[in-house]
Motif scaffolding. Structure first.
Motif, PDB file in Angstrom:
ATOM      1  N   LEU A 178      -0.431 -10.500  -2.017  1.00 39.73           N
ATOM      2  CA  LEU A 178       0.887 -10.131  -2.524  1.00 39.73           C
ATOM      3  C   LEU A 178       1.519  -8.986  -1.732  1.00 39.73           C
ATOM      4  CD1 LEU A 178       0.104 -10.251  -6.367  1.00 39.73           C
ATOM      5  CD2 LEU A 178       1.508 -11.886  -5.084  1.00 39.73           C
ATOM      6  N   CYS A 179       0.685  -8.227  -1.010  1.00 39.35           N
ATOM      7  CA  CYS A 179       1.168  -7.024  -0.304  1.00 39.35           C
ATOM      8  C   CYS A 179       2.267  -7.378   0.708  1.00 39.35           C
ATOM      9  CB  CYS A 179      -0.012  -6.331   0.400  1.00 39.35           C
ATOM     10  SG  CYS A 179       0.471  -4.887   1.358  1.00 39.35           S
ATOM     11  N   ARG A 180       3.308  -6.563   0.717  1.00 34.46           N
ATOM     12  CA  ARG A 180       4.442  -6.795   1.637  1.00 34.46           C
ATOM     13  C   ARG A 180       4.078  -6.445   3.079  1.00 34.46           C
ATOM     14  NH1 ARG A 180       9.045  -6.540  -2.001  1.00 34.46           N
ATOM     15  NH2 ARG A 180       8.341  -7.988  -3.589  1.00 34.46           N
ATOM     16  N   ALA A 186      -4.896  -4.518   1.005  1.00 30.60           N
ATOM     17  CA  ALA A 186      -3.514  -4.186   0.662  1.00 30.60           C
ATOM     18  C   ALA A 186      -3.183  -2.744   1.026  1.00 30.60           C
ATOM     19  CB  ALA A 186      -3.293  -4.415  -0.830  1.00 30.60           C
ATOM     20  N   CYS A 187      -1.891  -2.520   1.396  1.00 31.66           N
ATOM     21  CA  CYS A 187      -1.498  -1.202   1.901  1.00 31.66           C
ATOM     22  C   CYS A 187      -1.567  -0.115   0.824  1.00 31.66           C
ATOM     23  CB  CYS A 187      -0.104  -1.270   2.511  1.00 31.66           C
ATOM     24  SG  CYS A 187       1.230  -1.325   1.284  1.00 31.66           S
ATOM     25  N   GLY A 188      -1.323  -0.493  -0.423  1.00 32.73           N
ATOM     26  CA  GLY A 188      -1.399   0.491  -1.505  1.00 32.73           C
ATOM     27  C   GLY A 188      -0.115   1.255  -1.740  1.00 32.73           C
ATOM     28  N   VAL A 189       0.906   1.056  -0.896  1.00 30.50           N
ATOM     29  CA  VAL A 189       2.136   1.840  -1.068  1.00 30.50           C
ATOM     30  C   VAL A 189       3.404   0.998  -1.206  1.00 30.50           C
ATOM     31  CG1 VAL A 189       1.280   3.933   0.048  1.00 30.50           C
ATOM     32  CG2 VAL A 189       2.342   2.147   1.444  1.00 30.50           C
ATOM     33  N   CYS A 190       3.366  -0.251  -0.766  1.00 28.32           N
ATOM     34  CA  CYS A 190       4.593  -1.059  -0.824  1.00 28.32           C
ATOM     35  C   CYS A 190       4.966  -1.369  -2.273  1.00 28.32           C
ATOM     36  CB  CYS A 190       4.417  -2.348  -0.026  1.00 28.32           C
ATOM     37  SG  CYS A 190       3.316  -3.533  -0.834  1.00 28.32           S
ATOM     38  N   GLU A 191       6.131  -1.992  -2.455  1.00 32.15           N
ATOM     39  CA  GLU A 191       6.617  -2.299  -3.804  1.00 32.15           C
ATOM     40  C   GLU A 191       5.597  -3.144  -4.578  1.00 32.15           C
ATOM     41  OE1 GLU A 191      10.090  -4.810  -3.915  1.00 32.15           O
ATOM     42  OE2 GLU A 191      10.989  -3.552  -5.479  1.00 32.15           O
ATOM     43  N   SER A 192       5.041  -4.154  -3.901  1.00 33.02           N
ATOM     44  CA  SER A 192       4.081  -5.034  -4.560  1.00 33.02           C
ATOM     45  C   SER A 192       2.850  -4.251  -5.015  1.00 33.02           C
ATOM     46  CB  SER A 192       3.677  -6.155  -3.593  1.00 33.02           C
ATOM     47  OG  SER A 192       2.553  -6.836  -4.100  1.00 33.02           O
ATOM     48  N   CYS A 193       2.329  -3.420  -4.136  1.00 35.53           N
ATOM     49  CA  CYS A 193       1.140  -2.624  -4.491  1.00 35.53           C
ATOM     50  C   CYS A 193       1.461  -1.675  -5.646  1.00 35.53           C
ATOM     51  CB  CYS A 193       0.631  -1.866  -3.275  1.00 35.53           C
ATOM     52  SG  CYS A 193      -0.103  -2.961  -2.030  1.00 35.53           S
ATOM     53  N   GLN A 194       2.674  -1.149  -5.665  1.00 32.66           N
ATOM     54  CA  GLN A 194       3.080  -0.263  -6.775  1.00 32.66           C
ATOM     55  C   GLN A 194       3.115  -1.032  -8.088  1.00 32.66           C
ATOM     56  OE1 GLN A 194       3.286   2.922  -6.633  1.00 32.66           O
ATOM     57  NE2 GLN A 194       3.133   3.094  -4.400  1.00 32.66           N
TER      58      GLN A 194
HETATM   59 ZN    ZN Z   1       1.154  -3.240  -0.125  1.00 34.58          ZN
END
Ligand code: ZN
Length: 370
Positions: free
Chosen positions: A63-65, A74-82
């Protein structure tokens, strides 16, 4: 209700060492020009393999952008991760409804309940998970068929708890794959999933764990010390054997209140069968040592060991078997099966809230004739 902070950790925990090859393989398929991730996946196998840790990590990454730039997770900071962190991702559906990934990174145990969404369908952390019903699958349909942009993921936890009607409804859905929609089923008991469902999903080979990696992982996690005693490589190998090779299960075993009491169990058994001790005295003593459910688990493991010895199979618990036996012959298969039946009956009685003392008394009585 505020969700525990560990909820989000499951999405962003480090990859388990034995899952790196599978991770690389899956992620490269997704990143290939035509996203070749299978439409439906099954993460199956006994508890303690790290299935859930893998699945939630994969969900977050899919799902990560920024997944192209963050191929290892996952990046942990993008909208999806939020969104994942706040537990409100619009492109993720999880069944049964009240379950969310909690504390799965360190342990492959079933999920905990999320009170907010429970619909009077009580989930609890100890007992059986709630069943997935046909209405649950029907409620997923708008999510599946809504179209639009972006990947959507449905996770079915405890997939074996699907009713037959729910399985049939899911089967129809799986037979009409939708672009951008992926299903991930998780099950500790895949034998209970309908074969028609299994034929429609691709099983992730999560059970293949290289012994060396498992040994290193368990050694590392136990910090070489359990209950202030150093744990040797032989003991860790034994823990892994008893846990059928599942690293998290081996760690749980080492930390269980009963693992250190196996030799004591044998001593009690010998005293009982040689009539040096009464079953009431043994019951009173053990009630002060362990709760009855732990004693039942201990007895199951010990019964397996006795059964192996009766069959002349090599011991699995080399650390205690040497002191096991007296002159008395080993129990025959009939006695072993009688004791196994008693254990089953007591387990069922426990589910009906039979008192600890009563269960202990019955179990010691059964042990004295094993
Ligand atoms: Zn992400």
């Amino acid at each position: 209700m505020t969700l525990p902070t560990t909820t989000a950790d499951a999405y962003f925990a480090p990859l388990l060492p034995w899952q790196t090859a599978l991770w690389a393989q899956l992620t490269s398929r997704v990143l290939s020009s035509s996203n070749q991730l299978p439409h439906a996946l099954l993460a199956a196998g006994m508890s303690g393999l790290g299935k859930r840790a893998f699945v939630w990590r994969l969900v977050a990454w899919l799902l990560c952008r920024q997944r192209e730039q963050h191929v290892r997770g996952a990046c942990g900071v993008c909208e999806s991760c939020q969104w994942l962190k706040s537990g409100t991702h619009p492109n993720l559906a999880v069944l049964p409804h009240q379950l969310l990934p909690v504390e799965v990174a360190e342990d492959d145990t079933p999920l905990k309940s999320r009170d907010k969404k429970s619909k009077g369908n009580k989930a609890n952390t100890e007992g059986a998970p709630p069943r997935i019903k046909v209405d649950d699958i029907r409620e997923l349909q708008p999510f599946i068929y809504q179209g639009g942009q972006g990947l959507r993921i449905c996770v079915l936890e405890h997939a074996e708890t699907m009713t037959v009607a729910a399985s049939n409804a899911l089967l129809k859905t799986l037979e009409e794959p939708q672009a951008q929609v992926h299903f991930i089923l998780i099950s500790d008991h895949p034998a209970q999933i309908l074969p028609t469902i299994k034929s429609r999903v691709q099983q992730l080979p999560l059970h293949r764990i290289e012994t060396r990696l498992a040994l290193d992982y368990v050694t590392n996690k136990l910090g070489s010390v359990v209950n202030h005693e150093r744990v040797s490589q032989d003991e860790i190998a034994q823990l892994l054997t008893l846990a059928e090779g599942a690293p998290m299960a081996a760690i749980r075993l080492a930390q269980s209140p009963w693992y250190g009491k196996r030799a004591l169990w044998l001593t009690t058994w010998q005293a009982l069968r040689e009539h040096r001790r009464s079953s009431t005295a043994a019951s009173d003593y053990w009630q002060s040592q362990l709760d009855i459910d732990a004693f039942i688990q201990l007895s199951e493991v010990m019964l397996t060991e006795i059964q192996r010895m009766s069959l002349d199979l090599p011991p699995r618990q080399a650390d205690i078997s040497a002191q096991t036996l007296t002159d008395k012959p080993l129990p025959d298969m009939l006695a072993i099966s009688d004791f196994a039946d008693s254990l089953q009956r007591i387990k069922i009685a426990r589910l009906q809230n039979v008192q600890d003392k009563f269960a202990y008394d019955a179990l010691m009585q059964a042990l004295s004739v094993l």
